[in-house]
Design a protein around this motif. Structure first.
Motif, short mmCIF file in Angstrom:
data_model
loop_
_atom_site.label_atom_id
_atom_site.label_comp_id
_atom_site.label_asym_id
_atom_site.label_seq_id
_atom_site.Cartn_x
_atom_site.Cartn_y
_atom_site.Cartn_z
N ASP A 83 0.87 -1.26 -0.11
CA ASP A 83 -0.20 0.01 -0.01
C ASP A 83 0.87 1.15 0.04
O ASP A 83 1.59 1.54 0.93
CB ASP A 83 -0.84 -0.14 1.23
CG ASP A 83 -2.11 1.08 1.18
OD1 ASP A 83 -1.80 2.07 0.52
OD2 ASP A 83 -3.21 0.88 1.78
N MET A 86 -1.10 5.43 3.08
CA MET A 86 -2.34 5.14 4.04
C MET A 86 -1.96 5.54 5.25
O MET A 86 -0.86 6.05 5.74
CB MET A 86 -2.60 3.64 4.15
CG MET A 86 -1.30 2.72 4.41
SD MET A 86 -1.63 1.20 5.06
CE MET A 86 -2.57 1.51 6.63
N THR A 107 -1.63 -8.00 1.85
CA THR A 107 -0.53 -7.06 2.14
C THR A 107 0.30 -7.18 3.16
O THR A 107 0.06 -7.73 4.28
CB THR A 107 -1.52 -5.59 2.60
OG1 THR A 107 -2.59 -5.52 1.81
CG2 THR A 107 -0.60 -4.78 2.97
N MET A 110 3.38 -1.61 4.15
CA MET A 110 2.45 -0.63 4.12
C MET A 110 3.34 0.76 4.24
O MET A 110 4.44 0.66 5.14
CB MET A 110 1.48 -0.60 5.55
CG MET A 110 0.42 -1.75 5.06
SD MET A 110 -0.80 -1.79 6.63
CE MET A 110 0.31 -2.68 7.63
N ARG A 254 -6.15 5.81 -5.58
CA ARG A 254 -6.57 5.36 -4.55
C ARG A 254 -8.03 4.80 -4.51
O ARG A 254 -8.88 5.33 -5.32
CB ARG A 254 -6.56 6.41 -3.31
CG ARG A 254 -7.68 7.43 -3.73
CD ARG A 254 -7.50 8.61 -2.63
NE ARG A 254 -8.02 9.85 -2.84
CZ ARG A 254 -8.19 10.95 -2.13
NH1 ARG A 254 -7.40 10.88 -1.06
NH2 ARG A 254 -8.81 12.07 -2.55
N CYS A 282 -3.01 2.58 -3.93
CA CYS A 282 -3.00 2.77 -2.45
C CYS A 282 -4.42 2.89 -2.21
O CYS A 282 -5.28 2.81 -2.94
CB CYS A 282 -2.30 4.26 -2.22
SG CYS A 282 -3.16 5.73 -2.65
N THR A 283 -4.61 2.99 -0.88
CA THR A 283 -6.02 2.94 -0.28
C THR A 283 -6.27 4.43 0.47
O THR A 283 -7.31 4.70 0.54
CB THR A 283 -6.11 1.99 0.92
OG1 THR A 283 -5.13 2.17 1.97
CG2 THR A 283 -5.96 0.69 0.13
N SER A 286 -8.87 3.23 4.95
CA SER A 286 -9.84 2.32 4.97
C SER A 286 -10.30 2.14 6.36
O SER A 286 -9.47 1.82 7.20
CB SER A 286 -8.98 1.11 4.59
OG SER A 286 -8.99 1.13 3.10
N HIS A 296 -8.21 -5.31 1.39
CA HIS A 296 -7.23 -4.10 1.43
C HIS A 296 -6.83 -4.08 -0.05
O HIS A 296 -7.49 -3.58 -1.04
CB HIS A 296 -6.48 -4.31 2.45
CG HIS A 296 -5.43 -3.18 2.86
ND1 HIS A 296 -3.97 -3.47 2.55
CD2 HIS A 296 -5.65 -2.06 3.30
CE1 HIS A 296 -3.55 -2.08 3.01
NE2 HIS A 296 -4.41 -1.31 3.32
N MET A 297 -5.48 -4.23 -0.19
CA MET A 297 -4.83 -3.96 -1.47
C MET A 297 -5.56 -4.92 -2.42
O MET A 297 -5.35 -4.68 -3.56
CB MET A 297 -3.14 -3.97 -1.24
CG MET A 297 -2.79 -2.70 -0.84
SD MET A 297 -3.28 -1.31 -1.52
CE MET A 297 -2.59 -1.43 -3.21
N ALA A 318 0.93 -2.35 -7.50
CA ALA A 318 0.95 -2.55 -6.19
C ALA A 318 2.08 -3.47 -5.71
O ALA A 318 1.96 -3.85 -4.54
CB ALA A 318 -0.37 -3.45 -5.91
N THR A 322 5.88 0.43 -6.69
CA THR A 322 5.78 1.24 -5.15
C THR A 322 7.21 1.00 -4.71
O THR A 322 7.80 1.90 -4.11
CB THR A 322 4.65 0.42 -4.33
OG1 THR A 322 3.56 0.40 -4.81
CG2 THR A 322 4.75 1.20 -2.86
#
Length: 600
Positions: A83, A86, A107, A110, A254, A282-283, A286, A296-297, A318, A322
């Protein structure tokens, strides 16, 4: 504790040569190679000391007496998901409980910006979350909050971080860069504090997180890019994504609980043909209900694939993309020799069921259930009891006085936009009775109040909001109120608003819904008024009760709680509320609640 690649390399070499046995061998998988973009069948993986030692057609030479052997059965072997941006606090749980919730969803990395707790507890809060992050068996990298408060002069947070504080924290272990630079007017205006923070981050060869929340892509946007932010997650249109990538920034797309920004922006790749290497997933935010029930991801990757991306491309966004962005390509983001042995086993790349999750070579989850216990992290008393109202509030604290001789008022109204972080600047005409400006429930104009909760001043700022659809006497209050995290109360009945505020003072922070004087739902958040120390499943159940209570009051918005929590975010247009008053974020100026009055 995981050792560096350089210290582990002799062992990895010996395993790859067959001179030493691997700790783990996964056989007969389809290797999703994010470097080459290939899917390579018949692949074996050997792991030693938490890192990949061998990835190839036959790892039988690495198997010894103590080697654990797992048969992938022809399933896909995917790098652990990352992620890119976040906030743990948005899950309403601690870092540990957040990790427990997302590991079964695949995930394993993070990048967190703990600016929520920083606005309450300052640098001490950031240190607490960084220490907790380092205790976990997955990768939780911390970005130092850049804007505490997020908009100096327009709000008063519970704490402040100076440029010197930021420079100090950048040298801590596990810190990966600077958190989202929300003060984009400050960057464009060469604000000394903002520029000093960016310079310290760049001098440390770390990554500067971006946050350009304006829809305008003129001089100010170009100045912001020149200032140094390396990415941005605030885009909502395809033009936003294209503009950022063209300026050398990474576009972070996102999909959070309430932000649905992937579909529009991914067209920059699927239709405009831009290079997908500069796009990350990304989120951002959440909540626990999304984590427990939806994912999640893995949810974000599935959604990106559904918008027309090739599965391998979505996975690259993802994972490898990243890792490269944060300078961690040699550690995470791929299944390749020397990297941390973080991977997923799945039978379908598009649907992405997460059947096995390994982190640093250890089986962490299987078929949606944690396979290894992660001890709870206990926060000190200094992180608790942070809600200070100074006094009990009464219904009269939510009065909005006006000209006693007038009977009508033209007022500014914060307009909530479903599934988006920005609000609209609306206006409405409402009644004045006995010198007090009234709400207009029939036209969905209810009241919003920001209650100061850090210093016990007893101050209450009142304004109007539209979009929640409340159709009964009710109120909802929350001490999660990005970014300064005072208390936001939205309601149609002032007595209920007072009761909701006082209830959160009583429990030390959280979220509560009151209807007709009765408490319908409550989530206690004793850690900084932001997080529960209970399991995510329990918090998700309580959060679901909040959603149902809001519906019982007439609200039909998707993830309305997330909309509620952002109503004080004075760095995203158009209208917001702060302890200073009603803020027009288009001009970064305070504006009047009452525009004019007259008699009918």
């Amino acid at each position: 504790m995981l050792q560096s690649w350089s210290k582990t390399a002799p062992e990895l070499v010996d395993v790859a040569m067959g001179r030493k046995p691997a700790d783990l061998v996964i056989r007969n998988g389809k290797w999703v190679n994010v470097y080459s973009g290939e899917i390579i069948p018949g692949t074996d993986i050997a792991v030693k000391a938490g890192r990949f030692a061998y990835v190839g057609p036959n790892a039988s030479h690495t198997i010894g007496e103590g080697t654990r052997v797992v048969d992938a059965g022809g399933r896909y072997l995917v790098p652990g998901l990352c992620d890119a941006h976040m906030h743990v606090e948005s899950g309403l749980v601690t870092v540990t409980e957040f990790a427990r919730a997302v590991i079964p969803h695949g995930t394993t990395t993070m990048f967190i910006d703990p600016h929520e707790i920083a606005n309450v507890l300052g640098l001490a809060g950031v240190r607490l979350m960084n220490e907790e992050a380092q205790s976990l068996p997955v990768n939780v990298l911390v970005q130092v909050p850049s804007c505490v408060p997020s908009a100096p002069g327009l709000e008063t947070a519970g704490a402040e971080l100076s440029a010197e504080d930021v420079a100090e924290a950048l040298a801590w272990p596990n810190v990966i860069g600077l958190g989202e630079m929300m003060n984009f007017p400050g960057v464009a205006g060469n604000d000394p504090k903002m520029m000093a923070e960016i310079a310290a981050t760049q001098d440390a060869r770390l990554t500067v997180g971006g946050h350009y929340a304006s829809p305008h892509l003129g001089r100010e946007f170009h100045a912001y890019a020149a200032g140094g932010p390396a990415d941005d997650h605030e885009g909502t249109t395809v033009d936003d994504a294209i503009a950022r990538v063209r300026q050398g920034m990474r576009a972070m797309l996102r999909l959070g609980s309430a932000w649905y920004d992937v579909a529009a922006q991914i067209k920059a790749v699927t239709e405009s043909g831009l290079d997908p290497r500069n796009f990350l997933l990304c989120t951002d935010d959440s909540h626990s209900g999304t984590l427990v029930h939806d994912g999640h991801m893995n949810r974000v990757v599935r959604h990106a694939i559904a918008q027309g991306l090739k599965p391998v491309t979505a996975i690259q966004m993802a994972t490898l993309n990243t890792a490269q962005h944060f300078g961690l390509e040699r550690e995470i983001g791929s299944i390749a020799p020397g990297r941390r042995a973080d991977l997923i086993v799945t039978s379908d790349l598009a649907a992405l069921p997460i059947e096995m999750v390994f982190a640093r070579g250890e089986l962490m989850a299987e078929n949606g259930t944690l396979a290894r216990d992660i001890p709870a992290y206990v926060y000190p008393e200094s992180a608790r009891n942070t809600v200070h109202l100074g006094r009990l509030l009464a219904a009269a604290d939510f009065d909005i006085p006006s000209n006693a001789r007038a009977t009508r008022a033209r007022v500014n109204v914060i307009g909530v936009v479903e599934n988006q972080a920005p609000t609209r600047a609306l206006q409405a005409e409402v009644a004045i009775e006995n010198g007090l400006v009234q709400m207009d429930r029939a036209n969905d104009v209810c009241q919003i109040a920001l209650v100061e909760r850090h210093r016990g001043t007893g101050d209450v700022v009142n304004a109007f909001v539209s979009g929640f659809g409340y159709d009964s006497d009710c109120a909802m209050a929350s001490t999660v109120a990005h970014d300064s995290h005072h208390m936001i109360v939205v309601g149609t009945n002032k007595a209920d608003m007072a009761k909701a505020a006082n209830r959160l003072h009583e429990v030390g922070g959280g979220i509560v819904v009151i209807k007709e004087g009765r408490e319908l739902a409550l989530v206690e958040l004793p850690v900084a008024g932001l997080m529960s120390d209970q399991r995510a499943e329990i918090v998700a159940e309580k959060a679901a009760a909040i959603v149902e209570a809001m519906r019982a009051c007439g609200c039909r918005l998707n993830n309305a709680y997330m909309q509620h929590s952002l109503l004080a975010l004075v760095v995203i247009p158009e209208l917001r509320i702060s302890d200073k008053g009603l803020i027009d974020v288009r001009t970064f100026q305070k504006t009047d609640v009452i525009l004019s009055t007259h008699s009918a």
